[in-house]
Design a protein around this motif. Structure first.
Motif, short mmCIF file in Angstrom:
data_model
loop_
_atom_site.label_atom_id
_atom_site.label_comp_id
_atom_site.label_asym_id
_atom_site.label_seq_id
_atom_site.Cartn_x
_atom_site.Cartn_y
_atom_site.Cartn_z
N CYS A 102 97.55 -22.43 35.37
CA CYS A 102 99.02 -22.13 35.84
C CYS A 102 99.30 -23.75 36.59
CB CYS A 102 98.40 -20.63 36.79
SG CYS A 102 97.53 -21.10 38.04
N CYS A 126 91.45 -21.29 41.06
CA CYS A 126 92.02 -19.70 40.68
C CYS A 126 90.95 -18.56 40.61
CB CYS A 126 92.49 -20.05 40.29
SG CYS A 126 94.36 -20.90 39.97
N HIS A 151 95.51 -16.01 40.30
CA HIS A 151 95.82 -17.09 40.62
C HIS A 151 95.14 -17.12 42.22
CE1 HIS A 151 96.64 -17.82 36.19
NE2 HIS A 151 97.02 -16.88 35.96
N CYS A 191 93.77 -24.96 36.55
CA CYS A 191 93.84 -24.10 35.84
C CYS A 191 95.39 -24.09 35.51
CB CYS A 191 94.49 -22.40 36.94
SG CYS A 191 94.34 -21.40 36.14
N ASN A 250 97.92 -24.77 39.77
CA ASN A 250 96.98 -24.58 39.99
C ASN A 250 95.39 -25.29 40.32
OD1 ASN A 250 96.07 -24.57 43.13
ND2 ASN A 250 95.93 -22.01 43.26
ZN LIG Z 1 96.18 -20.60 37.73
#
Ligand SMILES: [Zn+2]
Length: 391
Positions: free
Chosen positions: A255, A260, A243, A253, A257
């Motif tokens: 996550c 990544c 990430h 992404c 963010n």
């Molecule tokens: Zn990510």
């Protein structure tokens, strides 16, 4: 006072016993006299500790060894089949379970592949693999000594999975669930940490002490061996380098963010790129890592190009990691290592062109030779280490 003295003697005895067992594991077959000279313990102490370990079936004796004159000594060997350990690599689209002896030799293994299963469905598959390994384990004095599961996510120090974005899992206490079901010690660990440990102990990392292990599957995880030890960070969360941002404002992404690394250099990137570049190329079936590898093996230039692109992007992230850690060795493992033939050149090329020249001195870039077993073997070894500490 007396209590303290007894306690101290107990601790010293336990430490000496561990030392004797470690020496035998490292130097097997070995005589009692050689243990005494290697450890600095006196012969009487060694003899008495060896008797305990023989009684506990952790050692066995074999015929006479080399003698420097006089009576030949009896040799001692570690009984690596005194118990067995279960190691599970829980991937985003597969489960691999192994049963190992106490030296990490695989006695049984089982693998299943899946896609888009719910948590409950994966749990059922996990139970089925563990049940199979327990039921078919060879009989041994200590039986199954523990279960370890490597997961593609962030795990805290008490074994709770805080976040596994590619599985869609959050706050899963798999450790308690498995302990309750199996009544055995359970270890849950990030799969890249487990893989790094597996490579250090059994794989291409054996002779290295500063290792960056890059696990490339659906996502990317990184395990770090620093100064010979697994480095987990302050709370166990190190290595979430899949990430790290390599494209500001890039693809979103799971996550939270964007841009990544794992969105550009992993199995999910490979599949996505293959669909984007030529949706009709592999239209007979959904493209998979395996199908793209067989196309590349047949010389298909589009498939080869897709792998070369992944190799280049792997180089982008690895370049950043090299600059942070100045490692001796970078190991690329997990499923993407199958594509080594097409990844190596663009990856090496990127490093040679973009990584500071002095960082490239004394640096090895290797692919895992444990195939996809690094994580399962590493996590199984954690349980063995814990078990031997209780002896
Ligand atoms: Zn990510």
């Amino acid at each position: 006072m007396i209590k303290n003295k007894t306690w101290n003697q107990h601790v010293v005895k336990k430490e000496n016993k561990s030392l004797v067992l470690e020496t035998i594991r490292a130097c097997s077959p070995i005589s009692r006299a050689a243990i005494a000279s290697k450890t600095g313990l006196n012969k009487g102490t060694v003899s008495s500790l060896v008797s305990d370990l023989l009684e506990e079936q952790l050692l066995y004796e074999s015929g006479p060894g080399e003698s420097s004159g006089g009576r030949r000594p009896v040799m001692l060997l570690f009984n690596q089949v005194a118990g067995h350990s279960i190691g599970i690599d829980l991937g985003v689209n597969y489960l691999l379970g192994v049963l190992t002896d106490l030296d990490g030799n695989i006695c049984l293994e089982k693998r299943v592949k899946f896609s888009d299963l719910t948590y409950e469905e994966i749990e059922e598959q996990l139970y089925a693999i563990i049940d199979f390994l327990i039921d078919d384990a060879p009989p041994s004095p200590y039986g199954i000594i523990g279960i370890g599961v490597g997961v593609p996510g962030t795990v805290n120090k008490s074994g709770e999975i805080l976040l596994a974005p590619n599985l869609g899992w959050k706050n899963v206490d798999l450790k308690s669930i498995l302990e309750e079901r199996y009544d055995l010690p359970v270890i849950i660990e990030n799969e890249a940490n487990a893989g790094a440990y597996g490579e250090k102990k059994f794989g291409v990392g054996r002779d290295y002490n500063q290792i960056v292990y890059v696990s490339v599957g659906i996502g990317i995880g990184v395990g770090l061996i620093l100064n010979g030890e697994l480095y987990k960070g302050n709370n166990g969360f190190s290595g979430e380098l899949g990430h790290m941002t390599i494209d500001v404002g890039g693809t979103k992404c799971r996550c939270g963010n964007d841009g990544c690394w794992e969105l550009y250099a992993s199995e999910q990137a490979l599949i996505r790129n293959s669909k984007e570049i030529n949706p009709s190329l592999f239209h007979t079936q959904e493209p998979t890592l395996e199908s793209l590898i067989s196309h590349a093996e047949e010389g298909d230039s589009e498939a080869i190009g897709l792998f070369r692109q992944i190799g280049d992007y792997l180089g982008v992230g690895i370049n950043n990691i090299i600059h942070a850690f100045n490692p001796e060795q970078v190991i690329i493992g997990n499923r993407m290592a199958y594509a080594q033939d097409w990844l190596t050149e663009p990856l090496q090329d990127r490093i040679q062109r973009k990584t500071l020249w002095f960082q490239q001195n004394d640096l090895e870039i290797n692919f895992s030779q444990l195939s996809t077993h690094s994580s399962a073997l590493g996590i199984a070894a954690f349980s063995v280490e814990n078990f031997l500490l209780t002896i």
